[in-house]
Every structure is written in C-alpha cells, then in structure tokens.
Design an enzyme around this catalytic site. Structure first.
Site, PDB file in Angstrom:
ATOM      1  N   GLU A  77       0.868  -1.004  -0.133  1.00 13.52           N
ATOM      2  CA  GLU A  77       0.113   0.363  -0.265  1.00 13.52           C
ATOM      3  C   GLU A  77       1.234   1.199   0.246  1.00 13.52           C
ATOM      4  O   GLU A  77       0.907   2.096  -1.044  1.00 13.52           O
ATOM      5  CB  GLU A  77      -0.503  -0.142   1.459  1.00 13.52           C
ATOM      6  N   ASN A 177       8.859  14.605   1.157  1.00 10.56           N
ATOM      7  CA  ASN A 177       8.962  16.161   1.575  1.00 10.56           C
ATOM      8  C   ASN A 177       7.418  15.989   2.457  1.00 10.56           C
ATOM      9  O   ASN A 177       6.894  15.028   2.189  1.00 10.56           O
ATOM     10  CB  ASN A 177       9.294  16.610   0.229  1.00 10.56           C
ATOM     11  N   ARG A 188      -3.894   7.519   4.441  1.00 13.94           N
ATOM     12  CA  ARG A 188      -3.504   6.545   5.134  1.00 13.94           C
ATOM     13  C   ARG A 188      -3.659   6.891   6.766  1.00 13.94           C
ATOM     14  O   ARG A 188      -3.677   5.842   7.443  1.00 13.94           O
ATOM     15  CB  ARG A 188      -2.255   5.912   5.127  1.00 13.94           C
TER      16      ARG A 188
END
Ligand SMILES: Cc1cc2nc3c(=O)[nH]c(=O)nc-3n(C[C@H](O)[C@H](O)[C@H](O)COP(=O)(O)OP(=O)(O)OC[C@H]3O[C@@H](n4cnc5c(N)ncnc54)[C@H](O)[C@@H]3O)c2cc1C
Length: 227
Positions: A77, A177, A188
């Site tokens: 994922e 970054n 997520r």
C-alpha cells in the site's frame, strides 16, 4: 532519532528531518524577495493561508527520512505513493528474511459487512478471533518451515522466498518531502484506510507535528487536505 513500536514487531523510526516551519515561510516569501528570521503570528497566518489556498510547493522544502518495519502488505500500500518519495527495501534476493510475521491483535480480526463502496469492518467474537489468529500464525509458521528447508537444501534465496506470505515483515528506508508526507497522511491517516497502515500514519503525523507544529496544525484545521 525517535523510534516507535507498531503492531507486534513493526516500527517507525524518524531518522532525519531537514527544514522547519520557517523554511516553508521563506520558500513562500522569496516570491516577494523577502525572508523572515523567526516564526511569529504573521508567519503562522501565512502557513495557514498557503494550506487553505493549496499553494503547495513551499511545503516541499522540508525533507524527512524514515526507517520502517512493516508487513509486506503494508509496504504494497505504501509503495503506491510515488510522488516525492524514495525507497530502499531489504532484499529477499541477497539476504535471508527473518522469521518474523504479523499477528493481528484479536480486535483487528474483523469481518466486512455491507456492499462494495458502502461497508464497515465489525469485530468478531473472541472465540472466532482466536481461531483465525491461530490460522494466521500456523500458516506463517508452515511457510517459514518450507522457506528454511529450501534454503538448507541450497535453493537460491530469490526462489525460496516465493513461499513467504504478505504478512511477513520487511524493512525499508523511506524518504519524502513534507508535502508528499501530508498527501500520504490525507489518505492513510483516514477512516477509510486499512487499520494496519493507518497505525503507521498516525504515528507519522504525531512525529511531524513535533517538527512542523504550525504546518501540521494548519493541515488538520483545513480538513487534512494536502496542499
Ligand atoms: C482506501 C484506499 C483504497 C485503495 N484501493 C486500491 C485498489 O483497490 N486498487 C489499487 O490499485 N489501488 C488502491 N489504492 C491506492 C490508490 O489508488 C493510490 O495508488 C494510492 O493511494 C497513492 O495515491 P496517489 O496516486 O494520489 O499518490 P502519489 O503516487 O504519491 O501521487 C500524488 C499525486 O500526484 C499526481 N499523480 C501521480 N501520478 C500521476 C499520473 N501518472 N498522472 C497524473 N497525476 C499523477 C496525482 O495528483 C496524485 O494524487 C487505494 C488507496 C486507498 C487510500
């Protein structure tokens, strides 16, 4: 270096951070050939403005490096996040994979209720959870027995790994970054994300909030949308 344990054997280590809220401010202020020496209310307001109006590039100034240990299915994922990320992972071709695998906590053994696009994950009863945890552990154990047997017989590591399930732990170095990290968090550290990757994203957000308190506060305040 800040280390947090995740799941039964995983971890997230914040290895290095370059940059600060002030670097975000000064990346924006260069537009007007200006710079600031420190954070103040005006600069906090500027970061909030950049976040709200989705002026994203100043958030690319800070960079972060992680050491991550997670089940292979979590890496599957994670590695979908392509932009601004760079990865190096433990090789199952060149070295032996340790006998370490993910065993969900009983409350993480859930059942999917509903139809595609409209479902929830509900807990199962305790007896069932224990049964399925046992099945996961036994399957992993049997796979590692087969793996080790093949290695002992001289089968190449790159071939023998074919029997290892996606619950096996792997390790990687991951860098990105701050803007890419926020995009990762928006997807997520989210109710729709799978619990196992969300556990990493939650810790990541806490760690980033310590280094970039103004940017992460603005991110959360503006609906956790990546600028
Ligand atoms: C809840 C959930 C369920 C998912 N289910 C599935 C699934 O069933 N199957 C599956 O394959 N994936 C699935 N994914 C993964 C998802 O499709 C993305 O691959 C992943 O979330 C990374 O997002 P991203 O592409 O925005 O990130 P990045 O790759 O980091 O890209 C960042 C941004 O750059 C831009 N960008 C990147 N590449 C391109 C490009 N080629 N063209 C144009 N713009 C680009 C886009 O604006 C993108 O949002 C799921 C993700 C989540 C969070």
């Amino acid at each position: 270096v800040i280390t947090r344990k995740i799941h039964n054997l995983g971890h997230l280590v914040l290895e290095s951070v370059s940059g600060s809220d002030l670097d975000i401010v000064n990346s924006a202020r260069v537009s007007f050939n200006e710079s600031s020496q420190g954070m103040d209310d005006r600069n906090r307001g500027l970061i909030n403005f950049l976040m709200r109006e989705r002026h994203g590039t100043p958030f690319e100034a800070p960079t972060i490096r992680w050491d991550v240990k997670a089940p292979i299915f979590v890496f599957r994922e994670w590695h979908r996040h392509r932009i601004g990320w760079s990865y190096n992972e433990h090789s199952a071709r060149y070295s032996v994979i340790p006998n370490e695998y993910y065993i969900p906590e009983p409350e993480s053994i859930t059942t999917q209720v509903g139809k595609p696009g409209e479902y929830t994950f509900e807990p199962m009863d305790e007896m069932e959870s224990e049964t399925y945890r046992g099945i996961i552990a036994a399957t992993q154990h049997n796979s590692f027995t087969a793996y080790e047997r093949m290695l002992e017989a001289g089968v190449a590591k790159q071939v023998a790994r074919a029997v290892l399930p996606v619950g096996t732990y792997s390790r990687m170095k991951a860098g990105c970054n701050l803007r890419s990290a926020m995009h990762f968090l928006s997807l997520r550290n989210h109710a729709q994300a799978q619990y196992e990757i969300r556990a990493y994203a939650e810790v990541m957000e806490e760690m980033l909030a310590e280094h970039f308190p103004v940017a992460i506060e603005a991110f959360v305040k503006n609906g956790r949308v990546c600028p």
